[in-house]
Design a protein around this motif. Structure first.
Motif, PDB file in Angstrom:
ATOM      1  N   ALA A  43       0.758  -1.114   0.070  1.00 55.53           N
ATOM      2  CA  ALA A  43      -0.043   0.097   0.012  1.00 55.53           C
ATOM      3  C   ALA A  43       0.769   1.217  -0.044  1.00 55.53           C
ATOM      4  CB  ALA A  43      -0.957  -0.177   1.246  1.00 55.53           C
ATOM      5  N   ASP A  44       0.293   2.270  -0.496  1.00 55.83           N
ATOM      6  CA  ASP A  44       0.785   3.590  -0.461  1.00 55.83           C
ATOM      7  C   ASP A  44       0.555   4.355   0.884  1.00 55.83           C
ATOM      8  OD1 ASP A  44       1.878   3.532  -2.903  1.00 55.83           O
ATOM      9  OD2 ASP A  44      -0.217   3.643  -3.827  1.00 55.83           O
ATOM     10  N   VAL A  45      -0.600   4.025   1.383  1.00 60.72           N
ATOM     11  CA  VAL A  45      -1.160   4.459   2.505  1.00 60.72           C
ATOM     12  C   VAL A  45      -1.853   3.930   3.393  1.00 60.72           C
ATOM     13  CG1 VAL A  45      -2.823   6.576   3.114  1.00 60.72           C
ATOM     14  CG2 VAL A  45      -1.785   6.855   1.202  1.00 60.72           C
ATOM     15  N   VAL A  46      -1.752   3.885   4.827  1.00 62.32           N
ATOM     16  CA  VAL A  46      -2.564   2.814   5.608  1.00 62.32           C
ATOM     17  C   VAL A  46      -3.439   3.637   6.625  1.00 62.32           C
ATOM     18  CG1 VAL A  46      -2.247   1.422   7.721  1.00 62.32           C
ATOM     19  CG2 VAL A  46      -0.374   1.328   6.246  1.00 62.32           C
ATOM     20  N   GLY A  47      -4.719   3.420   6.317  1.00 61.83           N
ATOM     21  CA  GLY A  47      -5.860   4.055   7.097  1.00 61.83           C
ATOM     22  C   GLY A  47      -6.176   3.278   8.421  1.00 61.83           C
ATOM     23  N   LEU A  48      -5.935   3.956   9.459  1.00 61.28           N
ATOM     24  CA  LEU A  48      -6.343   3.417  10.775  1.00 61.28           C
ATOM     25  C   LEU A  48      -7.716   3.912  11.026  1.00 61.28           C
ATOM     26  CD1 LEU A  48      -2.958   3.965  12.831  1.00 61.28           C
ATOM     27  CD2 LEU A  48      -3.923   1.944  11.721  1.00 61.28           C
ATOM     28  N   LEU A  49      -8.697   2.839  10.963  1.00 67.19           N
ATOM     29  CA  LEU A  49      -9.953   3.162  11.282  1.00 67.19           C
ATOM     30  C   LEU A  49     -10.443   2.795  12.749  1.00 67.19           C
ATOM     31  CD1 LEU A  49     -10.012   2.387   8.174  1.00 67.19           C
ATOM     32  CD2 LEU A  49     -12.674   1.942   8.519  1.00 67.19           C
ATOM     33  N   THR A 102       6.424   2.749   7.448  1.00 64.61           N
ATOM     34  CA  THR A 102       7.252   3.298   6.353  1.00 64.61           C
ATOM     35  C   THR A 102       6.260   3.847   5.259  1.00 64.61           C
ATOM     36  OG1 THR A 102       7.313   0.974   5.480  1.00 64.61           O
ATOM     37  CG2 THR A 102       8.985   1.682   6.675  1.00 64.61           C
ATOM     38  N   ARG A 103       5.042   4.050   5.648  1.00 60.56           N
ATOM     39  CA  ARG A 103       4.109   4.428   4.742  1.00 60.56           C
ATOM     40  C   ARG A 103       3.399   5.724   5.309  1.00 60.56           C
ATOM     41  NH1 ARG A 103       6.635   1.544   2.130  1.00 60.56           N
ATOM     42  NH2 ARG A 103       6.147  -0.243   0.964  1.00 60.56           N
ATOM     43  N   GLU A 104       2.744   6.624   4.593  1.00 65.67           N
ATOM     44  CA  GLU A 104       1.805   7.584   5.201  1.00 65.67           C
ATOM     45  C   GLU A 104       0.868   6.605   5.958  1.00 65.67           C
ATOM     46  OE1 GLU A 104      -1.173  11.206   3.953  1.00 65.67           O
ATOM     47  OE2 GLU A 104      -0.603   9.759   2.397  1.00 65.67           O
ATOM     48  N   VAL A 105       0.486   7.475   7.061  1.00 64.03           N
ATOM     49  CA  VAL A 105      -0.729   6.455   8.032  1.00 64.03           C
ATOM     50  C   VAL A 105      -1.721   7.872   8.018  1.00 64.03           C
ATOM     51  CG1 VAL A 105      -1.549   5.326   9.847  1.00 64.03           C
ATOM     52  CG2 VAL A 105       0.780   5.049   9.063  1.00 64.03           C
ATOM     53  N   ILE A 106      -2.881   7.463   7.757  1.00 65.39           N
ATOM     54  CA  ILE A 106      -4.063   8.441   8.154  1.00 65.39           C
ATOM     55  C   ILE A 106      -5.041   7.872   9.170  1.00 65.39           C
ATOM     56  CG2 ILE A 106      -3.896   9.605   5.824  1.00 65.39           C
ATOM     57  CD1 ILE A 106      -6.272   7.965   4.913  1.00 65.39           C
ATOM     58  N   GLY A 107      -5.886   8.764   9.801  1.00 71.29           N
ATOM     59  CA  GLY A 107      -6.884   8.285  10.601  1.00 71.29           C
ATOM     60  C   GLY A 107      -8.027   8.506  10.142  1.00 71.29           C
ATOM     61  N   ILE A 108      -9.051   7.560  10.355  1.00 69.40           N
ATOM     62  CA  ILE A 108     -10.517   7.584   9.739  1.00 69.40           C
ATOM     63  C   ILE A 108     -11.348   7.285  10.828  1.00 69.40           C
ATOM     64  CG2 ILE A 108     -12.141   6.782   8.124  1.00 69.40           C
ATOM     65  CD1 ILE A 108      -9.501   5.854   6.408  1.00 69.40           C
ATOM     66  N   VAL A 109     -11.877   8.119  11.212  1.00 74.20           N
ATOM     67  CA  VAL A 109     -13.076   8.036  12.255  1.00 74.20           C
ATOM     68  C   VAL A 109     -14.530   7.400  11.387  1.00 74.20           C
ATOM     69  CG1 VAL A 109     -14.567   9.010  14.106  1.00 74.20           C
ATOM     70  CG2 VAL A 109     -12.231   9.713  13.641  1.00 74.20           C
ATOM     71  N   THR A 110     -15.110   6.229  12.088  1.00 73.55           N
ATOM     72  CA  THR A 110     -16.149   5.800  11.238  1.00 73.55           C
ATOM     73  C   THR A 110     -17.573   5.898  12.177  1.00 73.55           C
ATOM     74  OG1 THR A 110     -15.742   3.576  12.003  1.00 73.55           O
ATOM     75  CG2 THR A 110     -14.794   4.364   9.872  1.00 73.55           C
ATOM     76  N   GLN A 111     -18.618   5.753  11.545  1.00 79.86           N
ATOM     77  CA  GLN A 111     -19.881   5.476  12.350  1.00 79.86           C
ATOM     78  C   GLN A 111     -20.005   7.065  13.074  1.00 79.86           C
ATOM     79  OE1 GLN A 111     -20.437   1.728  14.267  1.00 79.86           O
ATOM     80  NE2 GLN A 111     -19.042   0.793  12.741  1.00 79.86           N
ATOM     81  N   ILE A 112     -19.862   8.091  12.644  1.00 80.09           N
ATOM     82  CA  ILE A 112     -19.999   9.291  13.242  1.00 80.09           C
ATOM     83  C   ILE A 112     -21.339   9.717  13.479  1.00 80.09           C
ATOM     84  CG2 ILE A 112     -17.842  10.201  12.305  1.00 80.09           C
ATOM     85  CD1 ILE A 112     -19.252  11.697  10.279  1.00 80.09           C
ATOM     86  N   ASP A 113     -22.401   9.328  12.887  1.00 78.83           N
ATOM     87  CA  ASP A 113     -23.741   9.479  13.045  1.00 78.83           C
ATOM     88  C   ASP A 113     -24.272   8.632  14.000  1.00 78.83           C
ATOM     89  OD1 ASP A 113     -23.410   7.139  11.376  1.00 78.83           O
ATOM     90  OD2 ASP A 113     -25.514   7.359  10.577  1.00 78.83           O
TER      91      ASP A 113
END
Length: 160
Positions: A64-70, A89-100
């Motif tokens: 992967a190019d990006v890792v998404g932590l949910l 060793t990759r870009e890591v982004i955060g993803i907040v789910t079930q926001i509703d």
């Protein structure tokens, strides 16, 4: 389009987000094994929850190019330890789910992801599509044309 690997515990919304990112109809599907799609790697929650299986995430991460932590906004705790992304060793982004969901604590989930080391955080509702275009735009590379743009639509019009 950059390839993203989605990581999170069981029930965090990885497969639902995968369906939303791909423009598919949302339907429940328990992920039993690592699924490789064109630009998405959907991993089972058990891989993040089990120390032995977690080692496999490191290997899949190289694809992967990006890792998404949910992180589900209703979680009572975070699986991710402080400074968790430091070894990535990759870009890591955060993803907040079930926001509703009733009782959702997006602020708490955001703080846990920041503590883990995520600098970029997205908030999504995979059912309505809220936040999904933001992730797609983040993954976009120069020259990429998203499917709904080819049709002259916006993301919401494409989902109807």
């Amino acid at each position: 389009m950059k390839k993203i690997m989605l990581v999170g515990r069981t029930g965090s919304g990885k497969t639902t987000l995968t369906q939303a990112l791909r423009g598919e109809k949302i339907q429940y599907h328990k992920t039993q094994y690592v699924n490789h799609y064109d630009v998405i790697i959907d991993t089972p929650g058990e891989y993040a929850e089990n120390r032995t299986l977690a080692r496999a995430l490191v290997l899949y991460g190289y694809e992967a190019d990006v890792v998404g932590l949910l992180l589900n906004a209703t979680e009572k705790y975070s699986l991710y330890s402080p400074n968790f992304v430091a070894a990535a060793t990759r870009e890591v982004i955060g993803i907040v789910t079930q926001i509703d969901v009733k009782g959702a604590r997006t602020d708490l989930a955001e703080n846990w992801l920041k503590l883990a080391g995520c600098k970029t955080i997205f908030y999504v509702n995979s059912i309505t599509g809220e936040g999904v275009p933001d992730i797609l735009n983040h993954l976009r590379e120069p020259g990429d044309i998203l499917p709904w743009e080819e049709k002259g639509l916006n993301f919401a019009e494409n989902r109807s």
